[in-house]
Design an enzyme around this catalytic site. Structure first.
Site, PDB file in Angstrom:
ATOM      1  CE  LYS A  85      61.504  46.903  64.830  1.00 28.96           C
ATOM      2  NZ  LYS A  85      61.456  45.650  65.613  1.00 28.96           N
ATOM      3  CB  SER A 135      58.150  46.175  67.985  1.00 27.77           C
ATOM      4  OG  SER A 135      59.364  45.572  67.544  1.00 27.77           O
ATOM      5  CB  SER A 158      59.437  42.420  67.024  1.00 34.06           C
ATOM      6  OG  SER A 158      58.814  42.819  68.219  1.00 34.06           O
TER       7      SER A 158
HETATM    8  N1  GLN Z   1      55.837  41.965  71.504  1.00 30.87           N
HETATM    9  C1  GLN Z   1      56.970  41.608  72.280  1.00 30.87           C
HETATM   10  C2  GLN Z   1      57.197  42.639  73.351  1.00 30.87           C
HETATM   11  O1  GLN Z   1      56.409  43.501  73.445  1.00 30.87           O
HETATM   12  C3  GLN Z   1      58.154  41.429  71.397  1.00 30.87           C
HETATM   13  C4  GLN Z   1      58.938  42.636  71.122  1.00 30.87           C
HETATM   14  C5  GLN Z   1      60.075  42.402  70.203  1.00 30.87           C
HETATM   15  O2  GLN Z   1      60.296  41.308  69.699  1.00 30.87           O
HETATM   16  N2  GLN Z   1      60.827  43.465  69.970  1.00 30.87           N
HETATM   17  O3  GLN Z   1      58.133  42.592  74.084  1.00 30.87           O
END
Ligand code: GLN
Length: 508
Positions: free
Chosen positions: A81, A156, A180
């Site tokens: 990632k 994400s 995410s």
């Molecule tokens: N979707 C969540 C957010 O927007 C989680 C993001 C994450 O886990 N990096 O904060």
């Protein structure tokens, strides 16, 4: 073993490499060919490092030929990632702010991957600075769901889930601050684990919210996820929150796949109203399968989970606004000079750079966070959210007095269409309603496929949660369920992906 090297699991590849029936160069090249064939459609990679991956593969093949004993996953390629720093390889975090930035060092996780002899195929797409649930907030354009290219692959870490689901890598890394790793796994029919907070080093990850961030493994099977978890984890003196203990016995648990006598709690607050019928139906069936395998199921109430989303969206922006202050046009990446000013001040350069370098979602959260932290509001917002966080941790503690693990659907819906929630931040945030409590409490969680929803034919996920440091329990339950579903269907869930799990490029 599957004759197409890109269809094989990491465990199968590791065995074939160890017995010298294939070489790492062959495996790596097969994945590079697959990337060249399909990533134009999926857009899961931001950067592919063919040369670097093949150089590692060659070195591993030579060491193996010389009779050296190598780590289990040596020679098995992986995607990383783009939130993880990689020495000499671009690291953008999906942001214009870091476009062209080449880190001078490796994140600890990346160092572990290199020490394990795994060729790094490239860096995967993500929502900018890991804020989002769809990858649509990437400054470089969204990734697409291999099950349906008009849909999101989650976020994400949607780039990582999409490379796995489209067979462009057998393994990938992720980070999970609010879901995410788990939500992208759920909506692509893959597996992902958020380990216990502190179980995997955060050193060298570009921080989103430091008290919530946790790196973890993504793969197509529970055993592969465990194998990568073992590589990524372990104590790191460079991370002050790193747990000083060995990695939990996750691989052993995944191989045993045993839930007999285990007590499983279904979280009452996660899974009712607002959850898609197909998600609920597959969840109920998965729980029934675990009972058939000897688990005992009870309903458990965690009343404060209802406030998790509200607390998270105060704590996360607060920490993020502070973490992102380092992008000041002086130290990393981008620098923009304000127009029409002859001798701009540092503040003016900073403002022009942050205006041009950050996208809307990042700006929204910085504004929210600085507001919640400002004097006069700190106690009302940030302070209250921290109290709610403690109540949520207490809900978990009470539940774990009665049960060994908790379960819920991973996400309330299957993959939504690109563009559907882009203009409605609240709707986007709600997709993480089930994953966020684990981050607030620091406990480990995993998403495993539970099936395919009848109404749209898209994959659904079940989330398993365990007490802190008991990550192996996720793998016992996950692997047992995976086996039960495999027996029921006769094939892994990804073989049902209409377009690309099966055959994205016809005849490829
Ligand atoms: N979707 C969540 C957010 O927007 C989680 C993001 C994450 O886990 N990096 O904060």
């Amino acid at each position: 073993m599957n004759t197409d090297l890109t269809r094989a699991s990491a465990a199968e590849l590791a065995d074939a490499l160890a017995s010298k029936s294939i070489s790492s160069v062959e495996v790596t090249q097969a994945h590079l060919d697959r990337i060249a064939a399909v990533d134009g459609q999926v857009h899961a990679y931001l950067h592919v490092d063919a040369e670097g991956a093949l150089a590692t593969a060659r070195a591993i093949d030579e060491r193996r030929a010389a009779g050296e004993s190598l780590p289990t996953l040596a020679g098995v390629p992986i995607a990383v990632k783009d939130v993880m720093t990689t020495k000499g390889l671009p690291t953008t975090c999906g942001s214009r702010m870091l476009e062209g930035w080449i880190p001078p060092y490796d994140a600890t996780v990346v160092r572990h991957i290199k020490a394990a002899g795994m060729p790094i195929l490239g860096k995967t797409n993500m929502d900018e600075f890991a804020m989002g649930s769809s990858t649509e907030h990437s400054a470089y354009g969204p990734s697409r769901n291999p099950w349906d290219l008009e849909r999101i692959p989650g976020g994400s870490g949607g780039g990582s889930s999409a490379v796995i689901a489209s067979f462009q890598a057998p393994l990938a890394t992720g980070t999970d601050t609010g879901g995410s790793i788990r939500q992208p796994a759920a909506v692509t029919g893959t597996v992902g684990t958020k380990p216990t907070y502190g179980g995997v080093s955060r050193y060298g990850l570009v921080a989103l919210a430091s008290s919530l961030d946790q790196a973890g493994p993504c793969a197509r099977t529970v055993l592969d996820t465990a194998l990568l978890h073992e590589v990524m984890g372990g104590h790191d003196p460079l991370d002050s929150t790193s747990i000083d203990a060995p990695v939990p016995p996750v691989v052993e648990a995944a191989r045993r796949a045993d839930v007999a006598g285990m007590r499983i709690g279904v979280v009452k607050e996660l899974g009712g109203e607002g959850y898609q019928p197909g998600v609920r139906a597959r969840f109920d069936e998965a729980v029934a399968l675990l009972v058939e395998r000897g688990a005992e199921v009870v309903e458990v109430s965690c009343p404060n989970f209802d406030y998790a989303l509200a607390a998270y969206y105060l704590i996360l922006p607060s920490e993020a606004s502070s973490n992102l202050a380092k992008f000041d046009a002086m130290r990393y990446g981008m620098r923009v000079l304000p127009e029409g000013i002859d001798a701009p001040t540092a503040e003016q350069v900073m403002a022009a750079t942050r205006d041009a370098g950050f996208g809307d979602e990042v700006k929204r959260r910085i504004i929210l966070g600085t507001y919640a932290l400002s004097s006069g509001y700190y106690d009302a917002y940030y302070g209250s959210a921290q109290k709610v966080r403690t109540l949520i941790a207490q809900d978990f503690a009470r539940a774990y007095e009665k049960v060994d693990v908790l379960v819920s659907p991973t996400a309330p819906t299957t993959a939504f269409k690109l563009g559907d929630k882009l203009d409605d931040p609240m709707a986007m945030y709600l997709n993480d309603i089930a994953t966020i409590p684990a981050n607030l409490a620091g406990v480990p969680g995993m998403s495993v496929p539970s099936g395919v929803a009848d109404e749209d034919g898209l994959p659904t996920g079940i989330q398993i949660l365990a007490p802190a440091t008991k990550d192996e329990r996720l793998y016992s339950v996950g692997a047992a369920l995976e086996q039960a579903l495999l027996e029921r269907w006769g094939a892994p869930i990804l073989s049902r992906a209409p377009e690309l799990g099966a055959d994205l490029v016809k005849g490829a």
